[in-house]
Every structure is written in C-alpha cells, then in structure tokens.
Scaffold this motif. Structure first.
Motif, PDB file in Angstrom:
ATOM      1  N   GLU A  37       0.831  -1.213   0.000  1.00 28.11           N
ATOM      2  CA  GLU A  37       0.000   0.000   0.000  1.00 28.11           C
ATOM      3  C   GLU A  37       0.861   1.258   0.000  1.00 28.11           C
ATOM      4  OE1 GLU A  37      -4.183  -0.290   1.954  1.00 28.11           O
ATOM      5  OE2 GLU A  37      -2.664  -0.804   3.469  1.00 28.11           O
ATOM      6  N   LYS A  38       1.963   1.206   0.742  1.00 31.84           N
ATOM      7  CA  LYS A  38       2.859   2.361   0.855  1.00 31.84           C
ATOM      8  C   LYS A  38       4.216   1.853   1.300  1.00 31.84           C
ATOM      9  CE  LYS A  38       3.079   6.786   3.372  1.00 31.84           C
ATOM     10  NZ  LYS A  38       3.463   7.723   2.397  1.00 31.84           N
ATOM     11  N   GLY A  39       5.260   2.375   0.659  1.00 29.75           N
ATOM     12  CA  GLY A  39       6.603   1.983   1.042  1.00 29.75           C
ATOM     13  C   GLY A  39       7.305   1.207  -0.055  1.00 29.75           C
ATOM     14  N   TYR A  58       7.347  -1.765  -4.661  1.00 26.97           N
ATOM     15  CA  TYR A  58       6.976  -0.503  -4.042  1.00 26.97           C
ATOM     16  C   TYR A  58       5.487  -0.269  -4.216  1.00 26.97           C
ATOM     17  CZ  TYR A  58       9.091   0.429  -8.637  1.00 26.97           C
ATOM     18  OH  TYR A  58       9.503   0.344  -9.938  1.00 26.97           O
ATOM     19  N   THR A  59       5.024   0.867  -3.730  1.00 30.61           N
ATOM     20  CA  THR A  59       3.599   1.178  -3.668  1.00 30.61           C
ATOM     21  C   THR A  59       2.858   0.723  -4.928  1.00 30.61           C
ATOM     22  OG1 THR A  59       4.098   3.073  -2.264  1.00 30.61           O
ATOM     23  CG2 THR A  59       1.925   3.042  -3.322  1.00 30.61           C
ATOM     24  N   THR A  85       6.869   0.536   5.678  1.00 25.48           N
ATOM     25  CA  THR A  85       6.061  -0.040   4.612  1.00 25.48           C
ATOM     26  C   THR A  85       4.764  -0.603   5.170  1.00 25.48           C
ATOM     27  OG1 THR A  85       8.062  -0.563   3.344  1.00 25.48           O
ATOM     28  CG2 THR A  85       6.072  -1.773   2.759  1.00 25.48           C
ATOM     29  N   GLU A 149      12.001   5.603  -5.666  1.00 27.97           N
ATOM     30  CA  GLU A 149      11.516   4.844  -4.510  1.00 27.97           C
ATOM     31  C   GLU A 149      12.607   4.164  -3.686  1.00 27.97           C
ATOM     32  OE1 GLU A 149       8.285   4.391  -3.478  1.00 27.97           O
ATOM     33  OE2 GLU A 149       7.461   5.660  -5.056  1.00 27.97           O
TER      34      GLU A 149
END
Length: 172
Positions: A37-39, A58-59, A85, A149
């Motif tokens: 979702e994020k990270g 990554y995301t 993350t 990222e």
C-alpha cells in the motif's frame, strides 16, 4: 484489477513494517502474498557474506516469494522493508480461492505470472551485460519509478556495480 483483488472476498490483513524489518527470512516457507500500500521492499539472497538483490517492490505492487509460494517449500530469499512499509497480506489458500472462482480472476493471475517471468528474463539479460552504463540505462527505461523509490546503494547492488559508479552514471 488490483482494486477488484483488494475488494474481493479475500481476507487481507494489514501489516506495518519498520525500516529494515524482514517480511520473510531465508529458510522459511512463505505462503502469503503481499500488496504494498505504501513503502518499498527488496527481495534478496545471501551469496557467501554478500547480499544479492534480485527484485524490488513498491507502492501498488504485488510481491511474493514466488519459489516458496508456488512450491510450498522453504526459500533462500529474504524480503525486507527498505523504509516504513504498509502491506496487505493474504494467505495462499484465500488467494487461490479467489483466482479459481472465476475466469477473469484466473486471467489476472496468469498476467501477474507472465509479467514476473518477463521481468526475470529482462533481469537475466541485465546480468549478462558487462557494460555498467547499458545495465543502468536498461533498468532506468524499464523502471524509472525505481530511482524515486529506492536508495542508490540498493540499486547499485541490484545492478552489480559500486554506488560510486551508479552516481557517475546518473550524473552523465
């Protein structure tokens, strides 16, 4: 299709990982699939005392220790958060129930697997190329988001070059 996956009947567990925390360790069997979702994360193995990064996520990516996920056997791979993350985790059983429930879902999984195979072939080509500049340019063209990222030290490891060489290539 990823939205459909996340909104399906699959039980997704939210998990947070701190920077450098391991999602999976070498020697373990991984029967989970992850949606970032994020990270960002890196997938690597150890070669003697040296880390060998083989993939990043990554995301928006789905990641999995594919060898272990498919075979049900332990894998030498590690999955590690590069920075804080947030992931959604689903079990293989739930995920397979979803993909087997309808033809469109099975096509989605086939597309994910095809993409992974093609990415792996590109990765193998990268490793066969001796010229650092060409390896760098191939990865930059294929994955420009990677350079936003992921820290340079990890990208350099992935490209099998020193951080200094990567820095020079990025400047030129």
């Amino acid at each position: 299709m990823v939205e459909k996956l996340l909104q399906s009947g699959i039980h997704w567990e939210d998990r947070a990982f701190r920077r450098n925390e391991l999602l999976k360790i070498s020697g373990s069997t991984d029967t989970d699939i992850y949606f970032i979702e994020k990270g960002s994360v890196r997938i690597f193995m150890m070669d003697e005392n040296e880390e060998r990064i083989i993939r990043f996520g990554y995301t928006g990516n789905i990641i999995v220790s594919l060898d272990s996920f498919l075979s049900g056997k332990p894998s030498e791979l590690y999955i590690q958060a590069i920075k804080k993350t947030m992931v959604k985790v689903a079990s293989k059983k739930d995920f397979y129930g979803f993909i087997q429930s309808d033809e469109e879902n099975m096509r989605f999984w086939m597309n994910v697997l095809e993409d992974l195979v093609l990415q792996q072939l590109e990765r193998e080509k990268d490793l066969l190329i001796n010229a650092p500049r060409e390896r760098f340019e191939r990865v930059l063209k294929r994955s420009p988001k990677l350079f936003q990222e992921v820290p340079n030290k990890y990208i350099a490891n992935y490209l099998r070059m020193s951080p200094e060489t990567l820095s020079r290539l990025k400047k030129s």
